[in-house]
Design an enzyme around this catalytic site. Structure first.
Site, short mmCIF file in Angstrom:
data_model
loop_
_atom_site.label_atom_id
_atom_site.label_comp_id
_atom_site.label_asym_id
_atom_site.label_seq_id
_atom_site.Cartn_x
_atom_site.Cartn_y
_atom_site.Cartn_z
N HIS A 60 -8.26 -5.34 -0.36
CA HIS A 60 -7.04 -4.65 0.07
C HIS A 60 -5.90 -5.67 0.68
O HIS A 60 -4.81 -5.58 0.41
CB HIS A 60 -7.34 -3.60 0.44
CG HIS A 60 -6.19 -2.56 0.94
ND1 HIS A 60 -4.97 -2.44 -0.43
CD2 HIS A 60 -5.87 -1.69 1.51
CE1 HIS A 60 -4.49 -1.50 -0.01
NE2 HIS A 60 -4.66 -1.22 1.24
N SER A 94 1.16 -1.24 0.30
CA SER A 94 0.44 0.36 0.02
C SER A 94 1.00 1.24 -0.27
O SER A 94 1.98 1.70 -0.93
CB SER A 94 -0.69 -0.48 1.36
OG SER A 94 -1.93 0.80 1.16
N ASP A 103 -9.99 -4.80 -4.11
CA ASP A 103 -9.21 -3.80 -3.19
C ASP A 103 -10.25 -2.84 -4.00
O ASP A 103 -10.24 -2.46 -4.24
CB ASP A 103 -8.28 -4.16 -3.67
CG ASP A 103 -7.02 -2.99 -2.73
OD1 ASP A 103 -7.78 -1.95 -2.19
OD2 ASP A 103 -6.06 -2.77 -3.31
#
Length: 292
Positions: free
Chosen positions: A272, A119, A243
């Site tokens: 995610h 991320s 996601d």
């Protein structure tokens, strides 16, 4: 790789601060884990993990433990303001965060590493490479990253509207625990246990509120379109097609077209939080990639 135009910081005061901590040039102490299994055959490979926004290095436990059992040396650290690292009240821009990563890599004198960023951590890993070069990095893995850019702008019309950022920041300022309660399940996926979701929420709640707000601003303003073209190491990109935090078509499907030597692996049905929902598969993919 030629250093990006951001330039380097002086690192003459960085190094091991005390056992388990690395000091940065601006006086921050970064907590880190350095895991090796003395009973496993050493394969000489080192993996450095960069954590998600809001989470400490603990998030990588379900990758690090099996990888150390396969002979890898696995290192993860807590971003400033996260976990057991210092809460310095500033330094949450990408340049400083990349310099923190450099402090870890330099202090431990690491080389030929596989650098794994999840991320926001993926953007930090890329900024490390464009700011400090790839002399110590052999491979890059970007997991569910925010790259190349999340924000909606005239040049990125499919991006996320600023109103969504403002809504999250309002929740952060008023009732972050409730926001976590509502969003942890979509993050972790339908198969995650309530105990696992509770673990994730507990870690996120320990993160400095200032760090959460400042890092959210950093992510929302990040634009890595030009930097991705400068990445000169083989790159593995992994993301789930469900996601909701960093939509696949906005992030990884664009990132793979910008990095010269990149490969995208899409996990069907994954959210995610692929490090939880698809822990064993991600671990196997990282092991194969890091083995070169």
């Amino acid at each position: 790789m030629a250093a990006h135009q951001h330039g380097d910081r002086h690192r003459d005061r960085a190094g091991i601060a005390r056992p388990g901590f690395i000091g940065t040039t601006d006086g921050v102490e970064l907590f880190y884990r350095d895991w090796r299994d003395d009973g496993a055959p050493r394969n000489g490979k080192t993996i450095v993990f960069v954590a998600s926004y809001s989470l400490p290095g603990d998030m990588w436990a379900y990758q690090m433990l099996p990888l150390t059992q396969q002979g890898f040396r696995c290192i993860a650290f807590d971003r400033r303001g996260h976990g057991r690292s210092s809460d310095p009240g500033g330094g949450y821009d990408y340049d400083t965060l990349a310099d923190d990563l450099a402090a870890v890599i330099d202090a431990l004198d690491l080389s030929d590493i596989t650098l794994v960023g999840y991320s926001m951590g993926g953007a930090e890993a890329v900024r490390y490479l464009t700011r400090h070069g790839s002399a110590r990095v052999a491979r890059l893995a970007l997991i569910a990253s925010t790259l190349p850019m999340l924000a909606k702008t005239p040049d990125n019309p499919d991006g996320i509207d600023r109103a969504h950022v403002d809504a999250f920041q309002h929740d952060l300022l008023t009732d972050y625990p409730q926001w976590l309660a509502e969003n942890a399940r979509p993050f972790a996926g339908p198969e995650a246990s309530e105990a696992m979701i509770g673990w994730i929420r507990e870690m996120a709640l320990r993160t400095s509120h200032q760090a959460l707000f400042a890092c959210n601003e950093t992510v929302s303003r990040g634009d890595f379109h030009n930097e991705l073209r400068d990445i000169d190491v083989p790159t593995l990109i992994v993301q789930g097609d469900r996601d909701v935090s960093n939509p696949l078509e906005l992030t990884s499907q664009r990132t793979v077209r910008l990095i010269p030597d990149a490969r995208l692996v899409v996990y069907e049905g994954a959210p995610h939080g692929v490090f939880l929902s698809d822990a064993a598969r991600l671990t196997a993919d990282l092991a194969a990639f890091a083995s070169g």
